[in-house]
Structures are given as C-alpha cells and as structure tokens.
Motif scaffolding. Structure first.
Motif, mmCIF file in Angstrom:
data_model
loop_
_atom_site.group_PDB
_atom_site.id
_atom_site.type_symbol
_atom_site.label_atom_id
_atom_site.label_comp_id
_atom_site.label_asym_id
_atom_site.label_seq_id
_atom_site.Cartn_x
_atom_site.Cartn_y
_atom_site.Cartn_z
ATOM 1 N N VAL A 259 37.221 -3.970 50.405
ATOM 2 C CA VAL A 259 35.984 -4.781 50.362
ATOM 3 C C VAL A 259 35.343 -4.562 48.995
ATOM 4 N N LEU A 260 34.504 -5.490 48.599
ATOM 5 C CA LEU A 260 33.838 -5.363 47.301
ATOM 6 C C LEU A 260 32.917 -4.148 47.293
ATOM 7 N N GLU A 261 32.962 -3.439 46.170
ATOM 8 C CA GLU A 261 32.137 -2.241 46.033
ATOM 9 C C GLU A 261 30.761 -2.622 45.488
ATOM 10 N N GLY A 262 29.792 -1.832 45.844
ATOM 11 C CA GLY A 262 28.500 -1.923 45.156
ATOM 12 C C GLY A 262 27.593 -3.013 45.665
ATOM 13 N N LYS A 263 26.459 -3.103 45.006
ATOM 14 C CA LYS A 263 25.447 -4.072 45.422
ATOM 15 C C LYS A 263 25.871 -5.479 45.057
ATOM 16 N N LYS A 264 25.219 -6.439 45.701
ATOM 17 C CA LYS A 264 25.562 -7.854 45.490
ATOM 18 C C LYS A 264 25.386 -8.248 44.022
ATOM 19 N N ILE A 265 26.284 -9.125 43.577
ATOM 20 C CA ILE A 265 26.176 -9.701 42.233
ATOM 21 C C ILE A 265 24.901 -10.539 42.140
ATOM 22 N N VAL A 266 24.320 -10.599 40.961
ATOM 23 C CA VAL A 266 23.211 -11.528 40.739
ATOM 24 C C VAL A 266 23.681 -12.624 39.791
ATOM 25 N N VAL A 267 23.634 -13.844 40.266
ATOM 26 C CA VAL A 267 23.939 -14.982 39.400
ATOM 27 C C VAL A 267 22.612 -15.425 38.802
ATOM 28 N N VAL A 268 22.518 -15.358 37.480
ATOM 29 C CA VAL A 268 21.263 -15.745 36.822
ATOM 30 C C VAL A 268 21.494 -17.062 36.095
ATOM 31 N N SER A 269 20.723 -18.062 36.513
ATOM 32 C CA SER A 269 20.853 -19.396 35.927
ATOM 33 C C SER A 269 19.887 -19.556 34.763
ATOM 34 N N ILE A 270 20.419 -20.057 33.655
ATOM 35 C CA ILE A 270 19.533 -20.460 32.555
ATOM 36 C C ILE A 270 19.142 -21.901 32.859
ATOM 37 N N MET A 271 17.885 -22.088 33.233
ATOM 38 C CA MET A 271 17.436 -23.416 33.671
ATOM 39 C C MET A 271 17.361 -24.357 32.453
ATOM 40 N N ARG A 272 17.522 -25.699 32.690
ATOM 41 C CA ARG A 272 17.752 -26.257 33.998
ATOM 42 C C ARG A 272 19.216 -26.444 34.299
ATOM 43 N N ALA A 273 20.043 -26.592 33.259
ATOM 44 C CA ALA A 273 21.438 -26.967 33.504
ATOM 45 C C ALA A 273 22.217 -25.884 34.237
ATOM 46 N N GLY A 274 21.823 -24.624 34.061
ATOM 47 C CA GLY A 274 22.516 -23.536 34.746
ATOM 48 C C GLY A 274 22.483 -23.704 36.252
ATOM 49 N N ASN A 275 21.395 -24.322 36.746
ATOM 50 C CA ASN A 275 21.275 -24.515 38.201
ATOM 51 C C ASN A 275 22.427 -25.320 38.771
ATOM 52 N N GLY A 276 23.001 -26.195 37.944
ATOM 53 C CA GLY A 276 24.112 -27.022 38.405
ATOM 54 C C GLY A 276 25.353 -26.207 38.737
ATOM 55 N N LEU A 277 25.450 -25.003 38.203
ATOM 56 C CA LEU A 277 26.626 -24.163 38.482
ATOM 57 C C LEU A 277 26.432 -23.313 39.739
ATOM 58 N N LEU A 278 25.181 -23.234 40.225
ATOM 59 C CA LEU A 278 24.894 -22.287 41.315
ATOM 60 C C LEU A 278 25.621 -22.624 42.615
ATOM 61 N N ASP A 279 25.606 -23.883 43.020
ATOM 62 C CA ASP A 279 26.175 -24.231 44.330
ATOM 63 C C ASP A 279 27.645 -23.821 44.434
ATOM 64 N N GLY A 280 28.417 -24.166 43.410
ATOM 65 C CA GLY A 280 29.843 -23.843 43.438
ATOM 66 C C GLY A 280 30.082 -22.338 43.422
ATOM 67 N N ILE A 281 29.286 -21.629 42.633
ATOM 68 C CA ILE A 281 29.454 -20.169 42.568
ATOM 69 C C ILE A 281 29.082 -19.551 43.919
ATOM 70 N N LEU A 282 28.002 -20.063 44.515
ATOM 71 C CA LEU A 282 27.568 -19.493 45.801
ATOM 72 C C LEU A 282 28.499 -19.899 46.946
ATOM 73 N N ASP A 283 29.260 -20.990 46.760
ATOM 74 C CA ASP A 283 30.277 -21.329 47.763
ATOM 75 C C ASP A 283 31.275 -20.189 47.901
ATOM 76 N N ILE A 284 31.620 -19.567 46.765
ATOM 77 C CA ILE A 284 32.651 -18.513 46.804
ATOM 78 C C ILE A 284 32.042 -17.106 46.833
ATOM 79 N N LEU A 285 30.782 -16.987 46.444
ATOM 80 C CA LEU A 285 30.071 -15.693 46.503
ATOM 81 C C LEU A 285 28.801 -15.883 47.332
#
Ligand code: URA
Length: 208
Positions: free
Chosen positions: A66-92
């Motif tokens: 299993v993955l070690e350690g605390k949950k990863i933090v995905v930090v979005s540089i707004m506004r365009a970074g937000n567009g990457l969040l859904d796909g990343i959160l689909d897998i994480l």
C-alpha cells in the motif's frame, strides 16, 4: 541543469495532438484534458514508496503493498491548473487539493499572488504542483516559492507543455524540483505563448 521528464506514452502523445488542434471543441478539450491528466498522474507517481501490510483475501492472508505516508497534495496553479485536477483525482481519489492564485502582469509577465490555500501538516506531504503550460515560468517559479514556504516533504511540477525558456527559468530558481511534461515545444512568441502550443489553456478548457 536537470532535464525535464517527457512523458512520451503513445496515449499521452495522441491525446495531446488532439488537444492542440484548433478545431477541437471546448467539450472535447475538457474530456481529453481529464484523460491526459490521469495518464500523466500515473507516470508521475511511479516512484511513490510502498509499505507492506497484512490483509486477508477471500482465500488467504497475505502481506500486500500500500502507499506509504500521508496523502499527496495536488496543488493547482489557478486557473488553468484546475483543469488537471479531475483527471488526477480520478486516479488519486484520496489526494488533498491546494490552490495557488497567481496572475500574470500583462506588461511585465511577472506573477502576482492573490490566493493561497493548502491542507494542514504540509511537512509530511508530497506536493504535485500542476499547471498545463510552463511558458515563461514566472508563475511556476512564484508558485514553487510559495509552496516551499510551507515546507512540504517534496515537490514535483507537472505540466502538459513546456517552453525551453520556461524550463531554463524554472531550473535556474528551483533545480531541486523535477519537471514532468508531455512535450517540450519550440519557443515562446512575443506575448509569452508557447509555439506551436495549444493556445490559451484556460480559454480552451473553460470556453472563455
Ligand atoms: N498560458 C497558456 O495558456 N498558453 C500558453 O501558450 C502560454 C501560457
């Protein structure tokens, strides 16, 4: 200077080409962005450390990774970074999310901060900082500087497209932060857009 990791998986490259095309609609662009973000996140998380725990399958006990350690933090540089969040959160799906708000001064192209929010306990967390376009690198450099102030365990920077100028600027300021990208394009134009690029990522994903 460290070289960026180019994620040259054929699915990533194919989807990126579709995203670049000027006749790709907003809705197609969003779908592709979600899919490509998932694939990029898959590659970027290759080296996450695992630990073993005792579990019970329907047939037998086993020691399973299993993955070690605390949950990863995905930090979005707004506004365009937000567009990457859904796909990343689909897998994480358990990842935490932070936001950095920066705007580019249209005259100087320098980044100015207007928002910053990340989860608590950042010292124990790995950060995946995301922005689709590493163009001049000003926003990314400023965002990494801000994230470093909360002392996370590690930082990786993930984008879709990078310009050589942005990579050089980023590496000059943050040689300790690895860059992951789907492609390195030719250069910036006089307005700071990546050529050949895909246009304004925020406008293309939000239809503005
Ligand atoms: N931001 C974008 O959205 N596109 C570019 O080409 C450069 C910066």
């Amino acid at each position: 200077m460290p070289e960026p990791t180019v994620i040259d998986h054929p699915l990533v490259q194919h989807k990126l080409t579709l995203m670049r095309r000027s006749d790709t609609s907003t809705s197609e662009f969003r779908t592709l962005l979600r899919e490509i973000a998932l694939l990029l996140a898959y590659e970027v998380t290759r080296d996450l450390p695992l630990v073993y725990e005792e579990i019970q399958t329907p047939l037998a006990p086993m020691r399973a990774p299993v993955l070690e350690g605390k949950k990863i933090v995905v930090v979005s540089i707004m506004r365009a970074g937000n567009g990457l969040l859904d796909g990343i959160l689909d897998i994480l799906p358990a990842a935490r999310v932070g936001h950095v708000g920066l705007y580019r001064d249209p005259k100087t192209l320098v980044a100015v901060e207007y928002y910053f929010k990340v989860p608590p306990n950042m010292r124990d967390r790995d950060v995946l900082l995301v922005d689709p376009m590493l163009a001049t690198g000003h926003s990314a450099v400023a965002a990494v500087e801000r994230v470093k102030q909360v002392n996370p365990k590690s930082i990786k920077f993930l984008c879709l497209l990078a310009a050589p100028e942005g990579i050089a600027h980023f590496n000059e300021h943050h040689p300790d932060v690895p860059i992951f990208t789907a492609a390195i394009d030719e250069r910036l134009n006089e307005k700071g857009y990546i050529l050949p690029g895909l246009g304004d990522a925020g406008d293309r994903m939000f239809g503005t």
